[in-house]
Design a protein around this motif. Sequence first.
Motif, PDB file in Angstrom:
ATOM      1  N   VAL A  75      23.218  54.525  29.825  1.00  0.00           N
ATOM      2  CA  VAL A  75      22.268  53.959  29.514  1.00  0.00           C
ATOM      3  C   VAL A  75      21.291  53.956  28.422  1.00  0.00           C
ATOM      4  N   SER A  76      20.381  54.868  28.943  1.00  0.00           N
ATOM      5  CA  SER A  76      19.246  55.234  28.535  1.00  0.00           C
ATOM      6  C   SER A  76      19.610  56.117  27.500  1.00  0.00           C
ATOM      7  N   LYS A  77      20.887  56.737  27.703  1.00  0.00           N
ATOM      8  CA  LYS A  77      20.785  57.334  26.338  1.00  0.00           C
ATOM      9  C   LYS A  77      21.205  57.045  25.371  1.00  0.00           C
ATOM     10  N   VAL A  78      21.729  56.045  25.004  1.00  0.00           N
ATOM     11  CA  VAL A  78      21.789  54.630  24.108  1.00  0.00           C
ATOM     12  C   VAL A  78      21.137  54.456  24.027  1.00  0.00           C
ATOM     13  N   PHE A  79      20.458  54.127  24.568  1.00  0.00           N
ATOM     14  CA  PHE A  79      18.696  53.207  23.818  1.00  0.00           C
ATOM     15  C   PHE A  79      18.254  53.894  22.898  1.00  0.00           C
ATOM     16  N   PHE A  80      18.454  55.409  23.913  1.00  0.00           N
ATOM     17  CA  PHE A  80      17.154  56.485  22.766  1.00  0.00           C
ATOM     18  C   PHE A  80      17.040  56.788  21.796  1.00  0.00           C
ATOM     19  N   LEU A 119      21.083  61.293   8.352  1.00  0.00           N
ATOM     20  CA  LEU A 119      21.465  62.614   8.524  1.00  0.00           C
ATOM     21  C   LEU A 119      20.085  63.699   9.481  1.00  0.00           C
ATOM     22  N   ALA A 120      18.781  63.028   8.951  1.00  0.00           N
ATOM     23  CA  ALA A 120      18.266  64.107   9.189  1.00  0.00           C
ATOM     24  C   ALA A 120      17.615  63.097  10.628  1.00  0.00           C
ATOM     25  N   ALA A 121      17.869  62.695  10.725  1.00  0.00           N
ATOM     26  CA  ALA A 121      17.265  61.955  12.031  1.00  0.00           C
ATOM     27  C   ALA A 121      18.014  62.181  13.098  1.00  0.00           C
ATOM     28  N   SER A 122      19.510  62.906  13.213  1.00  0.00           N
ATOM     29  CA  SER A 122      19.874  62.915  13.840  1.00  0.00           C
ATOM     30  C   SER A 122      19.981  64.262  14.354  1.00  0.00           C
ATOM     31  N   HIS A 123      19.522  65.206  13.371  1.00  0.00           N
ATOM     32  CA  HIS A 123      19.309  66.666  13.193  1.00  0.00           C
ATOM     33  C   HIS A 123      18.378  66.320  14.437  1.00  0.00           C
ATOM     34  N   LEU A 124      17.329  65.744  14.272  1.00  0.00           N
ATOM     35  CA  LEU A 124      16.180  65.305  14.700  1.00  0.00           C
ATOM     36  C   LEU A 124      16.514  65.625  15.859  1.00  0.00           C
ATOM     37  N   LEU A 125      17.185  64.304  16.048  1.00  0.00           N
ATOM     38  CA  LEU A 125      17.671  64.067  17.633  1.00  0.00           C
ATOM     39  C   LEU A 125      18.375  64.627  18.542  1.00  0.00           C
ATOM     40  N   MET A 126      18.819  66.021  17.969  1.00  0.00           N
ATOM     41  CA  MET A 126      19.656  66.929  18.414  1.00  0.00           C
ATOM     42  C   MET A 126      18.394  68.000  18.768  1.00  0.00           C
ATOM     43  N   LEU A 127      17.292  68.054  18.120  1.00  0.00           N
ATOM     44  CA  LEU A 127      16.138  69.289  18.703  1.00  0.00           C
ATOM     45  C   LEU A 127      16.311  69.053  19.958  1.00  0.00           C
ATOM     46  N   GLY A 165       9.756  50.861  22.175  1.00  0.00           N
ATOM     47  CA  GLY A 165      11.345  50.800  22.918  1.00  0.00           C
ATOM     48  C   GLY A 165      11.403  52.080  23.858  1.00  0.00           C
ATOM     49  N   LEU A 166      10.820  53.185  22.741  1.00  0.00           N
ATOM     50  CA  LEU A 166      10.956  54.995  23.124  1.00  0.00           C
ATOM     51  C   LEU A 166       9.600  55.254  24.578  1.00  0.00           C
ATOM     52  N   PHE A 167       8.663  54.172  24.757  1.00  0.00           N
ATOM     53  CA  PHE A 167       7.437  53.855  25.920  1.00  0.00           C
ATOM     54  C   PHE A 167       7.982  53.155  26.778  1.00  0.00           C
ATOM     55  N   LEU A 168       9.018  52.076  26.570  1.00  0.00           N
ATOM     56  CA  LEU A 168       9.534  51.540  27.948  1.00  0.00           C
ATOM     57  C   LEU A 168      10.389  52.705  28.740  1.00  0.00           C
ATOM     58  N   LEU A 169      11.373  53.180  27.761  1.00  0.00           N
ATOM     59  CA  LEU A 169      12.014  54.624  28.232  1.00  0.00           C
ATOM     60  C   LEU A 169      11.749  55.180  28.648  1.00  0.00           C
ATOM     61  N   ALA A 170      10.977  55.642  28.480  1.00  0.00           N
ATOM     62  CA  ALA A 170       9.921  57.222  29.092  1.00  0.00           C
ATOM     63  C   ALA A 170       9.106  56.224  30.416  1.00  0.00           C
ATOM     64  N   ALA A 203      15.111  56.254  18.076  1.00  0.00           N
ATOM     65  CA  ALA A 203      14.907  57.316  17.569  1.00  0.00           C
ATOM     66  C   ALA A 203      15.546  56.502  16.465  1.00  0.00           C
ATOM     67  N   ILE A 204      16.473  56.932  15.867  1.00  0.00           N
ATOM     68  CA  ILE A 204      16.851  57.083  14.754  1.00  0.00           C
ATOM     69  C   ILE A 204      16.841  55.254  14.348  1.00  0.00           C
ATOM     70  N   PHE A 205      16.296  54.074  14.786  1.00  0.00           N
ATOM     71  CA  PHE A 205      15.964  53.035  13.856  1.00  0.00           C
ATOM     72  C   PHE A 205      14.077  54.016  13.231  1.00  0.00           C
TER      73      PHE A 205
END
Lengths: 346, 286
Positions: free
Chosen positions: B65-70, B49-57, B106-111, B74-76
């Motif tokens: 596709v990028s959004k799903v993978f991001f 839950l905390a991780a998903s709140h962090l995502l909303m920030l 994976g996040l680096f790759l997306l960036a 991020a949550i992982f």
Amino acid sequence: MLEILGLLIKISLVVGITQGAVAYLILVERKIAAFAQDRIGPNRVGPLGLLQPIVDGVKMFLKEDVTPGYVNKPIFILAPFLTIVTAMIGFAVVPFGPVGPNGPVLMDGPIQFQIAPGIDIGILYIFAVGSLAVYGIILAGYASNNKYSFLGGLRSSAQLISYEIPMGMSILGMVLLVGSLDLNAIVEWQDKHHVWGIVVQPLGFFIFLICAFAETNRLPFDLPESEQELVGGFHTEYSSMKFGMFFLGEYLHVITVSYLVVILFLGGWDVPFLTDSSQTGWLFALIKISALLGKVLLMIVFVMWIRWTLPRFRYDRLMELAWKRMIPLAIANMVVTATVLQLVRG
Amino acid sequence: MFEIQPLQLTQCLLTCLFGGLGTYMMMPHRRYFANPGLVFAIGLGLVVLAASHLLMLGGSPVPIVSKVFFNIFAIFSVVASALMITARDPVHSALWFAVVVLSTSGLFLLAGAGFLAAGTVIVYAGAIIVTFLFVIMLAQSEGKAVYDRLARQPAQASLTGFILIWCLLIVILTNPGNNFESNQSSEPVEVSTRLTPAKDLVRMRKFPVNHPVSRVMNQNLTTELALPETFDATLPPGVPQPHVAGLGAAMYTTHLISSELVGAILFVALAGAVVIATPRVGGKPA
């Protein structure tokens, strides 16, 4: 949408073909073993024993899957999956044929014989994925809770980490010459200059080949298994398809490494009279794919031939070879290449 | 200074509250709860839950596709890091650490930082964590020690940790230059130019003209230095450069002194390691 569909088709083709190829590579291995030992080899199932791999596969699936009571269960199950996954995802950047704007046209664009074309870090990606392969072995050894498996796992982790260093350094000469990490760019460079990598980088090729044997755990470097000393090494406790997955992983690594050797040092899909890049169309693409495939098959046969030629290394000799011979040689190769390149280009 | 929106402030608070409580519940406690499995599961849920709140920030990339993978990466990475510090078995901790490293790359790759991603996987996941595993497995051959299995002061640790995370979040959100949204389209090269290049630092020192430092600076640190063939300066700013070539060019022109400095430090460390590791022949036994 069409792009994603094409991608999925490519991925399933690559996965299906490589898995099928592995089954027949095992037959080839057994035939070569038989030839080296003056035997006939498998010849009962089908003509020339050609159906043997299928029967072997069925046997793998139907055998009882024993999970001993003393193992660390989650990790024990995870390890073979990791082995397969890390062996498979490396194929994403391996070109299986010519890649570029001149490919044979289907629908509204040229076909790229690669799952992910135009990856700038191509070979680094393969190294990154390859460096994860050690997890499958070390975890299998640890989770088995058996001292022979554990020794096998520890040996393998030390061996794989050590040989990654000279392996990474040995390709730097080629990378310096070409100026790119993209596997397609490396093949195109060899195509354009009418010279194979093995001619301009003989030492690099030599080091890469030796490290490739060590990274795939093939003889003479199969210390993680080493059945005379460690029963079966890291996979002693595995049975049925879990054992089969380790087997599959090893042969997938052999295929990847053979592709890498051919692409980096043996000219890739370079065919002597087909250097004009304007020659497009299905025929030329097919010739180039077969040239690449033929070289790769020869390389695989070479890997299997070595198995019956050289005995296994002793463990301390193995580590000495990596740290005291291969790494200094690779550094020297890199420095000499860089210096010569700087002098020639001015 | 305080441009933070009330909604973001609430989300920050909720992130830290859920995260802290969840982590505390997941810790291996000395005194068992009545139902440790249930407590662990609730804690894990709170951390997710905390991780998903962090995502909303922050914002996430635009294509679907990028959004799903991001979101997956991020949550992982957040949940796996919680699992890493709360795992009872050090081997499991090391494995969760590997998951954190993989999702971060994976996040680096997306960036768009492919080189960094591959480097992180090779160095951290492929070598350092394997060495950790090696050491843990060799050191713990006869059962796990108490200090490895149980958390010493779980309450204080989670409280301190999450107060720090809260401070960090507030600082990131109130500093307009570091807003998540404005970072969306940044290329790796742009990120590198936002750091103060070492040559500017050297210029500030005002060395005399004949000083070796200023000679090196004037010869090598001009941006007109020969760029690699694959570096295409004619590309418009929006189009991504060939990544590795751009990175190399930035490292050996703008950041030459920093690169050389890092090389020198690593070389000294290497020499030191060799000196420490080599047994002294004929000397006193260590």
